[in-house]
Design a protein around this motif. Sequence first.
Motif, PDB file in Angstrom:
ATOM      1  N   ARG A  64       0.816  -1.215   0.000  1.00  0.00           N
ATOM      2  CA  ARG A  64       0.000   0.000   0.000  1.00  0.00           C
ATOM      3  C   ARG A  64       0.847   1.261   0.000  1.00  0.00           C
ATOM      4  N   VAL A  65       2.149   1.102  -0.018  1.00  0.00           N
ATOM      5  CA  VAL A  65       3.063   2.241  -0.075  1.00  0.00           C
ATOM      6  C   VAL A  65       4.060   2.001  -1.210  1.00  0.00           C
ATOM      7  N   GLN A  66       4.733   3.068  -1.610  1.00  0.00           N
ATOM      8  CA  GLN A  66       5.758   2.946  -2.636  1.00  0.00           C
ATOM      9  C   GLN A  66       7.011   2.335  -2.015  1.00  0.00           C
ATOM     10  N   THR A  67       7.372   1.149  -2.427  1.00  0.00           N
ATOM     11  CA  THR A  67       8.518   0.459  -1.846  1.00  0.00           C
ATOM     12  C   THR A  67       9.098  -0.545  -2.830  1.00  0.00           C
ATOM     13  N   ARG A  68      10.403  -0.746  -2.711  1.00  0.00           N
ATOM     14  CA  ARG A  68      11.089  -1.807  -3.442  1.00  0.00           C
ATOM     15  C   ARG A  68      11.679  -2.812  -2.445  1.00  0.00           C
ATOM     16  N   MET A  69      10.968  -2.974  -1.362  1.00  0.00           N
ATOM     17  CA  MET A  69      11.452  -3.834  -0.287  1.00  0.00           C
ATOM     18  C   MET A  69      11.464  -5.303  -0.678  1.00  0.00           C
ATOM     19  N   LEU A  70      10.589  -5.716  -1.581  1.00  0.00           N
ATOM     20  CA  LEU A  70      10.517  -7.127  -1.960  1.00  0.00           C
ATOM     21  C   LEU A  70      11.839  -7.628  -2.550  1.00  0.00           C
ATOM     22  N   PRO A  71      12.347  -7.043  -3.640  1.00  0.00           N
ATOM     23  CA  PRO A  71      13.646  -7.516  -4.130  1.00  0.00           C
ATOM     24  C   PRO A  71      14.784  -7.198  -3.173  1.00  0.00           C
ATOM     25  N   SER A  72      14.625  -6.163  -2.347  1.00  0.00           N
ATOM     26  CA  SER A  72      15.672  -5.799  -1.394  1.00  0.00           C
ATOM     27  C   SER A  72      15.836  -6.874  -0.327  1.00  0.00           C
ATOM     28  N   VAL A  73      14.723  -7.397   0.186  1.00  0.00           N
ATOM     29  CA  VAL A  73      14.787  -8.471   1.183  1.00  0.00           C
ATOM     30  C   VAL A  73      15.475  -9.690   0.590  1.00  0.00           C
ATOM     31  N   TRP A  74      15.087 -10.051  -0.618  1.00  0.00           N
ATOM     32  CA  TRP A  74      15.686 -11.205  -1.284  1.00  0.00           C
ATOM     33  C   TRP A  74      17.194 -11.028  -1.465  1.00  0.00           C
ATOM     34  N   LEU A  75      17.613  -9.870  -1.965  1.00  0.00           N
ATOM     35  CA  LEU A  75      19.035  -9.618  -2.202  1.00  0.00           C
ATOM     36  C   LEU A  75      19.813  -9.569  -0.899  1.00  0.00           C
TER      37      LEU A  75
END
Length: 303
Positions: A64-75
């Motif tokens: 619900r917010v602007q984030t690129r946390m998904l690939p960041s967590v993986w990396l």
Amino acid sequence: MRKTKIHNRISRSIFTFPVCLLLAALLWWWPQMAYSHDYAVSLVLVLLMSLVLLETGNRNQLYRVQTRMLPSVWLFAAAFIPYLHPFHYALLATLFLAASYYMIFRTYQVVEPVFLVFYTFLMLSLGSLFVPHMLLLVPFYLWYLIVFMRTFSIRVLFAALMGTLLPFWFWLGWILLREDTTALLAWWARLVNINMGGVGAFLHPAPPMYAFYLVAFLAVWMSAYYVRHSFDDKIQTRMFFYVFIFQSLLLLVYGVLVDATTALPMLLLSVSPLVAHYFALRNTWLSLIVFILTLLSFLVINL
């Protein structure tokens, strides 16, 4: 609304993803402190998966917010788990698993998405060439189509069957041409001989298992959190995250009972969206403590 805490601000920062990319590049050769093609291939695969996850998150608006946390967590997690740095065939299977997530989410409430379903199950089937037990996910994916994606018909079922069988059809043709069934028999033996060797490794911890323990804890914690707070999201988003939860639990069971080493990258991929959701949107003091402990745990694993 509560004031955002440091983990929320990190999750929503435009610098998080580039920093995680840099960390992955710097830490990838940390265990051996020397370049090798073996490590380079696995790094390329991990980077490709981060791009697939990035597109999956953006296209489906998982947060619900602007984030690129998904690939960041993986990396970030992959960078700090040394056991993922040497090339392992499970990384290839994980890449196909990531592609299958991207494809199956595109089928949500689409009328007769035969091509999308075909490619979804083709990805699963290609992954099973490297990890045969991935083929056991096929009936669960059919269930996801019925219950979560809400798109199922006879044509969809046949598309799924064709996607699953196509790689084996070509492989059988190659075998007939070569007149050598050794590889197929070895693959079949790995598929049907499901031993419980993973139980012993799980109960008698060794350093490679610590990473699996950490990811397993995150899978349970984040799944329980999301089930409790899922109604904060819209229906479509909930359906997608339920797929991640079921996949995480299935892979967790597989890792505990059969092979934690093979399950680890696939489990990490499946739980990364849940971890990203928790840290990006949960702004309690408990979530901050979990965030700090998670960072410290990954640091300890890398030592």
